[in-house]
Scaffold this motif. Structure first.
Motif, PDB file in Angstrom:
ATOM      1  N   THR A  39       0.038  -9.568  -0.491  1.00 16.06           N
ATOM      2  CA  THR A  39       0.559  -8.200  -0.436  1.00 16.06           C
ATOM      3  C   THR A  39      -0.448  -7.129  -0.854  1.00 16.06           C
ATOM      4  N   THR A  56      11.829  -5.060   0.105  1.00 15.54           N
ATOM      5  CA  THR A  56      12.359  -3.833   0.689  1.00 15.54           C
ATOM      6  C   THR A  56      13.820  -3.660   0.265  1.00 15.54           C
ATOM      7  N   GLN A  88      11.708  -9.279   3.504  1.00 14.53           N
ATOM      8  CA  GLN A  88      10.601  -8.367   3.776  1.00 14.53           C
ATOM      9  C   GLN A  88      10.007  -7.878   2.449  1.00 14.53           C
ATOM     10  N   GLN A  89       8.687  -7.936   2.359  1.00 12.57           N
ATOM     11  CA  GLN A  89       8.005  -7.485   1.149  1.00 12.57           C
ATOM     12  C   GLN A  89       7.069  -6.326   1.478  1.00 12.57           C
ATOM     13  N   PRO A  90       7.063  -5.269   0.645  1.00 11.51           N
ATOM     14  CA  PRO A  90       6.114  -4.168   0.842  1.00 11.51           C
ATOM     15  C   PRO A  90       4.716  -4.573   0.370  1.00 11.51           C
ATOM     16  N   CYS A  91       3.709  -4.064   1.072  1.00 11.55           N
ATOM     17  CA  CYS A  91       2.317  -4.327   0.703  1.00 11.55           C
ATOM     18  C   CYS A  91       1.695  -3.068   0.103  1.00 11.55           C
ATOM     19  N   SER A  95       2.303  -1.171   4.412  1.00 16.28           N
ATOM     20  CA  SER A  95       2.939  -1.986   5.439  1.00 16.28           C
ATOM     21  C   SER A  95       3.926  -2.963   4.807  1.00 16.28           C
ATOM     22  N   THR A  96       4.633  -3.689   5.625  1.00 15.82           N
ATOM     23  CA  THR A  96       5.551  -4.717   5.130  1.00 15.82           C
ATOM     24  C   THR A  96       5.268  -6.025   5.863  1.00 15.82           C
ATOM     25  N   SER A 124       5.157 -13.651   8.992  1.00 19.65           N
ATOM     26  CA  SER A 124       5.213 -12.480   9.873  1.00 19.65           C
ATOM     27  C   SER A 124       4.903 -12.838  11.316  1.00 19.65           C
TER      28      SER A 124
END
Length: 336
Positions: A39, A56, A88-91, A95-96, A124
């Motif tokens: 991330t 998210t 979903q993970q935020p970077c 971005s995700t 992804s």
């Protein structure tokens, strides 16, 4: 000490992110360094940001919905089941990414607190591939439906066209015959015969197109009935004998007596008729032999042999292509 070193080496070098969450406080107890590759956030940053900011809002809602029931089930059964979920993970760059989390509950032996531990891996590309496949499938379904609708429209048009063409053609036949009957002029009789011959060719062409359309659209129906196969062969002999050239002998081969079969008499007659028409067209002299022979007790082999021009071996595959004719000077569409 050795086991601890080995454990630390594995957790710090494995590509998947290893994490532990204190369920009571919903805070990270541990996050492996590989989270930075995943991330962009370091392990310390992820721990300080907390669980709520590590996914998210949509994924956090999913966690809030499913986690209480999982905790309750674990407290009741004490069974450490493994769960697989996608979030979903935020970077760090804004971005995700989609990650797959495999997790299970455990009791911390030191403080007896309930913990949720697991691993995260980046899925992804897999999600993109699945979405692309779904989109392609959707497009294929739409294309199939459009093709079926177009095929239905084509079949309806051809059926209507067939009716519209046959009606005036039958009138032409009737009046040409009437002219021939009322006239003593041999030339008029000859012209009437030419009109009828060309009319028959056109009717055959219309019929071929309709049949081909039905075969392509899968709407060709078969109607089985019990009939005498020898009788069918005899009728074909009588019909085609007059159509052969003067120097051609038409020979039929069948079985003695009556041979009853259960099949579509019209379609069998149609196939043999098409083959016989072709044989007559390309056999100016010699013989045409047709009929059938029994193979065992359950199979029948039909055949049409002629002494005509034949088909070269290197052209055999081409004759099954639509609208293909090896002799461009001959009449027909190549649909036979």
């Amino acid at each position: 000490q050795q086991s601890e070193s080995r454990y630390r080496f594995l957790t710090e070098n494995i590509l998947d992110v290893i994490w532990v969450i204190d369920v009571d406080t919903m805070s990270f107890v541990y996050v492996s360094p590989s989270t930075e590759k995943l991330t962009g956030f370091t392990a310390d940053e992820v721990i300080s940001r907390g669980v709520a900011k590590s996914v998210t809002a949509q994924s956090l809602k999913i966690i809030d919905d499913i986690l209480p029931s999982r905790i309750e089930q674990f407290k009741e059964t004490g069974i450490e089941e493994f769960y697989k979920d996608e979030f979903q993970q935020p970077c760090k760059d804004g971005s995700t990414i989609w990650t797959e989390a495999i997790s299970h509950f455990q009791i911390n032996p030191q403080n007896k607190r309930l913990e949720l531990s697991g691993t995260n891996c980046d899925v992804s590309e897999r999600k993109k591939a699945v979405q692309l496949l779904k989109q392609k499938n959707k497009e294929l379904v739409q294309a199939k439906e459009q093709a079926e609708e177009a095929d239905h429209i084509k079949s309806a048009f051809l059926a209507s066209m067939s009716h519209e063409i046959r009606t005036p053609l039958n009138s032409i036949i009737g009046f040409s015959n009437l002219i021939a009957e009322e006239s003593d002029d041999p030339e008029m009789v000859k012209f009437s015969g030419l009109i009828n011959d060309q009319n028959e060719i056109l009717l055959q062409l219309v019929g071929d197109i309709i049949e081909f359309s039905q075969v392509e659209s899968g709407t060709l129906e078969l109607f089985d009935s019990v009939f005498d196969l020898n009788g069918l062969i005899h009728d074909l002999q009588l019909f085609f004998q007059e159509k052969c050239h003067a120097d051609v002998q038409l020979i039929h081969k069948s079985q003695p007596g009556t041979l009853l079969v259960n099949s579509d008499e019209m379609r069998i007659g149609q196939v043999l008729s098409n083959l016989l028409f072709n044989a007559i067209k390309f056999t100016p002299s010699g013989t045409i032999t047709f009929g059938f022979e029994l193979i065992g007790e359950s199979e029948i082999k039909f055949f049409v042999n002629d002494t005509g021009i034949g088909i070269p071996l290197d052209k055999h595959a081409e004759i099954f292509e639509r609208f293909t004719k090896l002799d461009s000077f001959s009449q027909g569409t190549g649909l036979g």
